[in-house]
Design a protein around this motif. Structure first.
Motif, PDB file in Angstrom:
ATOM      1  N   ASP A  55       6.297 -22.551 -26.868  1.00  0.00           N
ATOM      2  CA  ASP A  55       5.495 -21.414 -27.063  1.00  0.00           C
ATOM      3  C   ASP A  55       4.126 -21.249 -26.478  1.00  0.00           C
ATOM      4  OD1 ASP A  55       7.721 -20.401 -28.531  1.00  0.00           O
ATOM      5  OD2 ASP A  55       6.796 -21.475 -30.468  1.00  0.00           O
ATOM      6  N   ALA A  56       3.772 -22.076 -25.615  1.00  0.00           N
ATOM      7  CA  ALA A  56       2.626 -22.334 -24.953  1.00  0.00           C
ATOM      8  C   ALA A  56       2.369 -21.145 -24.078  1.00  0.00           C
ATOM      9  CB  ALA A  56       2.430 -23.712 -24.334  1.00  0.00           C
ATOM     10  N   ILE A  57       0.982 -20.814 -23.762  1.00  0.00           N
ATOM     11  CA  ILE A  57       0.704 -19.872 -22.897  1.00  0.00           C
ATOM     12  C   ILE A  57       0.505 -20.525 -21.461  1.00  0.00           C
ATOM     13  CG2 ILE A  57      -0.986 -18.101 -21.988  1.00  0.00           C
ATOM     14  CD1 ILE A  57      -1.602 -17.721 -25.022  1.00  0.00           C
ATOM     15  N   ASN A  58       1.232 -20.308 -20.479  1.00  0.00           N
ATOM     16  CA  ASN A  58       1.278 -20.834 -19.191  1.00  0.00           C
ATOM     17  C   ASN A  58       0.403 -20.369 -18.145  1.00  0.00           C
ATOM     18  OD1 ASN A  58       1.743 -22.365 -17.133  1.00  0.00           O
ATOM     19  ND2 ASN A  58       4.005 -22.535 -17.219  1.00  0.00           N
ATOM     20  N   LEU A  59      -0.618 -21.189 -18.005  1.00  0.00           N
ATOM     21  CA  LEU A  59      -1.736 -20.646 -17.083  1.00  0.00           C
ATOM     22  C   LEU A  59      -1.802 -21.676 -16.301  1.00  0.00           C
ATOM     23  CD1 LEU A  59      -4.796 -19.394 -19.268  1.00  0.00           C
ATOM     24  CD2 LEU A  59      -2.862 -18.282 -18.419  1.00  0.00           C
ATOM     25  N   GLY A  60      -0.599 -22.365 -16.048  1.00  0.00           N
ATOM     26  CA  GLY A  60      -0.387 -23.527 -14.881  1.00  0.00           C
ATOM     27  C   GLY A  60       0.384 -23.082 -13.907  1.00  0.00           C
ATOM     28  N   LEU A  61       1.167 -22.018 -13.945  1.00  0.00           N
ATOM     29  CA  LEU A  61       2.244 -21.601 -13.250  1.00  0.00           C
ATOM     30  C   LEU A  61       1.601 -20.849 -11.866  1.00  0.00           C
ATOM     31  CD1 LEU A  61       5.147 -22.028 -13.041  1.00  0.00           C
ATOM     32  CD2 LEU A  61       5.638 -19.660 -14.063  1.00  0.00           C
ATOM     33  N   GLY A  62       2.067 -21.317 -10.768  1.00  0.00           N
ATOM     34  CA  GLY A  62       1.752 -20.861  -9.351  1.00  0.00           C
ATOM     35  C   GLY A  62       2.362 -19.941  -8.942  1.00  0.00           C
ATOM     36  N   GLN A  63       2.868 -18.895  -9.795  1.00  0.00           N
ATOM     37  CA  GLN A  63       3.798 -17.722  -9.297  1.00  0.00           C
ATOM     38  C   GLN A  63       3.505 -16.382  -9.743  1.00  0.00           C
ATOM     39  OE1 GLN A  63       7.884 -18.388  -9.740  1.00  0.00           O
ATOM     40  NE2 GLN A  63       7.624 -18.156 -11.849  1.00  0.00           N
ATOM     41  N   PRO A  64       3.536 -15.344  -9.039  1.00  0.00           N
ATOM     42  CA  PRO A  64       2.950 -14.094  -9.534  1.00  0.00           C
ATOM     43  C   PRO A  64       4.102 -13.548 -10.702  1.00  0.00           C
ATOM     44  CG  PRO A  64       3.190 -13.771  -7.115  1.00  0.00           C
ATOM     45  CD  PRO A  64       3.658 -15.227  -7.592  1.00  0.00           C
ATOM     46  N   ASP A  65       3.620 -12.948 -11.627  1.00  0.00           N
ATOM     47  CA  ASP A  65       4.327 -12.610 -12.845  1.00  0.00           C
ATOM     48  C   ASP A  65       4.670 -11.052 -12.615  1.00  0.00           C
ATOM     49  OD1 ASP A  65       1.606 -11.620 -12.790  1.00  0.00           O
ATOM     50  OD2 ASP A  65       1.929 -11.091 -14.932  1.00  0.00           O
ATOM     51  N   PHE A  66       5.151 -10.586 -11.488  1.00  0.00           N
ATOM     52  CA  PHE A  66       5.711  -9.167 -11.028  1.00  0.00           C
ATOM     53  C   PHE A  66       7.076  -9.493 -10.432  1.00  0.00           C
ATOM     54  CE2 PHE A  66       1.003  -8.718 -10.734  1.00  0.00           C
ATOM     55  CZ  PHE A  66       0.882  -7.787 -11.194  1.00  0.00           C
ATOM     56  N   PRO A  67       8.086  -8.523 -10.646  1.00  0.00           N
ATOM     57  CA  PRO A  67       9.272  -8.622 -10.175  1.00  0.00           C
ATOM     58  C   PRO A  67       9.173  -8.568  -8.680  1.00  0.00           C
ATOM     59  CG  PRO A  67       8.836  -6.359 -10.948  1.00  0.00           C
ATOM     60  CD  PRO A  67       7.848  -7.208 -11.357  1.00  0.00           C
ATOM     61  N   ALA A  68      10.221  -9.042  -7.749  1.00  0.00           N
ATOM     62  CA  ALA A  68      10.179  -8.620  -6.514  1.00  0.00           C
ATOM     63  C   ALA A  68      10.445  -7.094  -6.359  1.00  0.00           C
ATOM     64  CB  ALA A  68      11.287  -9.407  -5.656  1.00  0.00           C
ATOM     65  N   PRO A  69       9.738  -6.677  -5.016  1.00  0.00           N
ATOM     66  CA  PRO A  69      10.023  -5.223  -4.690  1.00  0.00           C
ATOM     67  C   PRO A  69      11.549  -4.754  -4.821  1.00  0.00           C
ATOM     68  CG  PRO A  69       8.676  -6.205  -2.916  1.00  0.00           C
ATOM     69  CD  PRO A  69       9.284  -7.342  -3.786  1.00  0.00           C
ATOM     70  N   GLU A  70      11.699  -3.674  -5.381  1.00  0.00           N
ATOM     71  CA  GLU A  70      13.104  -3.055  -5.713  1.00  0.00           C
ATOM     72  C   GLU A  70      13.916  -3.040  -4.017  1.00  0.00           C
ATOM     73  OE1 GLU A  70      16.738  -2.069  -6.732  1.00  0.00           O
ATOM     74  OE2 GLU A  70      15.261  -2.920  -8.128  1.00  0.00           O
ATOM     75  N   HIS A  71      13.249  -2.784  -3.206  1.00  0.00           N
ATOM     76  CA  HIS A  71      13.799  -2.454  -1.748  1.00  0.00           C
ATOM     77  C   HIS A  71      14.256  -3.708  -1.362  1.00  0.00           C
ATOM     78  CE1 HIS A  71       9.715  -2.707  -0.887  1.00  0.00           C
ATOM     79  NE2 HIS A  71       9.865  -2.992   0.396  1.00  0.00           N
ATOM     80  N   ALA A  72      13.325  -4.801  -1.485  1.00  0.00           N
ATOM     81  CA  ALA A  72      14.095  -6.182  -1.063  1.00  0.00           C
ATOM     82  C   ALA A  72      15.071  -6.710  -1.762  1.00  0.00           C
ATOM     83  CB  ALA A  72      12.809  -7.280  -1.376  1.00  0.00           C
ATOM     84  N   ARG A  73      15.338  -6.442  -3.243  1.00  0.00           N
ATOM     85  CA  ARG A  73      16.177  -6.992  -3.784  1.00  0.00           C
ATOM     86  C   ARG A  73      17.469  -6.277  -3.615  1.00  0.00           C
ATOM     87  NH1 ARG A  73      14.709  -6.863 -10.226  1.00  0.00           N
ATOM     88  NH2 ARG A  73      13.247  -5.259  -9.292  1.00  0.00           N
ATOM     89  N   GLN A  74      17.451  -4.964  -3.240  1.00  0.00           N
ATOM     90  CA  GLN A  74      18.394  -4.141  -3.055  1.00  0.00           C
ATOM     91  C   GLN A  74      18.966  -4.556  -1.414  1.00  0.00           C
ATOM     92  OE1 GLN A  74      20.128  -1.958  -5.250  1.00  0.00           O
ATOM     93  NE2 GLN A  74      21.610  -2.119  -3.654  1.00  0.00           N
TER      94      GLN A  74
END
Length: 373
Positions: free
Chosen positions: A26-45
């Motif tokens: 349950d820890a708050i993770n301030l160690g992760l080196g990646q954005p917390d956003f989804p990839a762009p929809e047009h890229a996934r599509q």
């Protein structure tokens, strides 16, 4: 059991991973080196469309699809002020593989690689894997890398030096004068400059500069990726570009360790690079707002922290016991020594989390700071 190679015995599991494994669920993770956003929809599509059309079932060219390499070349023209031939681009399994093949292709056993300390954990490990000798250089007080320190570290045995701006783990951004100096050093000493520009879009104060824009020789290669710019870390799509001769040598490594980058990821990255860039701009704006909130919180605790001008990390100087106290209270941060000996006395904090989560973590860090002071 047979013996293991001396090279691999010099490499240990990243200290970052050790922190993650020790943290509670349950820890708050301030160690992760990646954005917390989804990839762009047009890229996934674009990946979905390519898969459904049966375009991703076979190997691509070792270097990647022509369309992706055209998109990468156009990106450098658009954003970076230098031009590359699409034939001199290799699409890789993330920026990590791009770094790996750059070092493998240029470093002989016993040769030295100069890199920042504290710095990204892969620089030392990949140097060992290539049989080279790591030569870390301490950073300035503002956590930027001094060209003078790099030049002083270069010897007859130096094969390459690494520039990382914006930087992981510090968030530091090198000035134009520094970057020009790095290009000159590569030219004057006939030493390869590996420019790690994976965090390039996230500059809050000043501008991003690449040594490739200023070098007179072919002694610069640029590593970049879709991972951070488009929040596509899991897609594992990066690239490396340089002169024809350097790319051909790196290709000799890439074709045997990877063959080609993931085909679906190549189609997604092509769409990300050629499509609307507002997704990246929104991330940059969010990261800057979070940075300012985090800096205010850390300074209010009495912690000294050089202002990070880019990426999404801060690296405050912290008292003894601070990292353990913060982790014990349920917030994951990474001890500075995980990034090199000169990181001791610091902690890396990633602010790639939502604002409310970040504020909650700052409150917990404030309590931890009181406990150890």
């Amino acid at each position: 059991m047979t013996e293991f190679s001396a090279r691999v015995e010099k490499v240990s599991i990243s200290g970052i991973r050790e922190v993650f494994e020790a943290a509670g669920e349950d820890a708050i993770n301030l160690g992760l080196g990646q954005p917390d956003f989804p990839a762009p929809e047009h890229a996934r599509q674009a990946a979905v469309d390519a898969i459904e059309a049966g375009e991703t079932d076979a190997y691509t060219s070792n270097k990647g699809t022509a369309e992706l390499r055209d998109a990468i070349a156009a990106k450098h023209d658009r954003d970076n002020g230098f031009s590359v031939d699409p034939g001199n681009v290799i699409a890789t399994a993330g920026g990590s593989e791009a770094l790996h093949i750059a070092i493998e292709a240029h470093v002989d056993a016993g040769q030295e690689v100069v890199y920042p300390d504290p710095g990204f954990v892969s620089y030392e490990a990949l140097t060992h894997i290539a049989g080279g000798e790591p030569r870390p250089v301490a950073l300035r007080d503002d956590l930027t890398m001094s060209p003078e320190a790099v030049e002083d570290a270069i010897t007859d045995d130096t094969a390459a030096f690494v520039v990382n701006s914006p930087a992981n783990p510090t968030g530091a951004v090198q000035s134009e004068a520094d970057v020009r100096a790095f290009a000159r050093i590569a030219d004057d000493h006939d030493v390869l400059c590996i420019s790690d520009e994976v965090y390039e879009p996230f500059v809050f104060d000043g501008e991003h500069h690449s040594p490739m824009s200023y070098a007179d020789s072919d002694n610069v290669v640029v590593v970049n990726a879709a991972s951070k710019a488009y929040s596509m870390t899991g897609w594992r799509l990066g690239w490396v570009t340089g002169s024809h001769e350097r790319i051909e040598r790196m290709l000799r490594v890439h074709q045997y360790v990877q063959a080609c980058a993931s085909a679906p990821a190549q189609y997604a990255a092509e769409a990300a690079l050629t499509g609307p860039q507002d997704h990246t701009a929104k991330m940059r704006e969010a990261f800057e707002q979070r940075r300012d909130v985090l800096l205010d919180g850390l300074e209010d605790m009495g912690l000294e922290v050089p202002t990070p001008k880019g990426a999404f990390y801060a690296m405050p100087r912290v008292p003894d016991g601070w990292v353990d106290e913060v982790i014990d209270r349920g917030v994951v941060v990474v001890p500075g020594e995980a990034f090199g000996d000169h990181g001791a006395g610091h902690a890396r904090i990633s602010y790639a989390v939502g604002m409310e989560t970040l504020k909650e973590a700052i409150g917990i860090m404030r309590e931890a700071t009181r406990a150890v002071q």
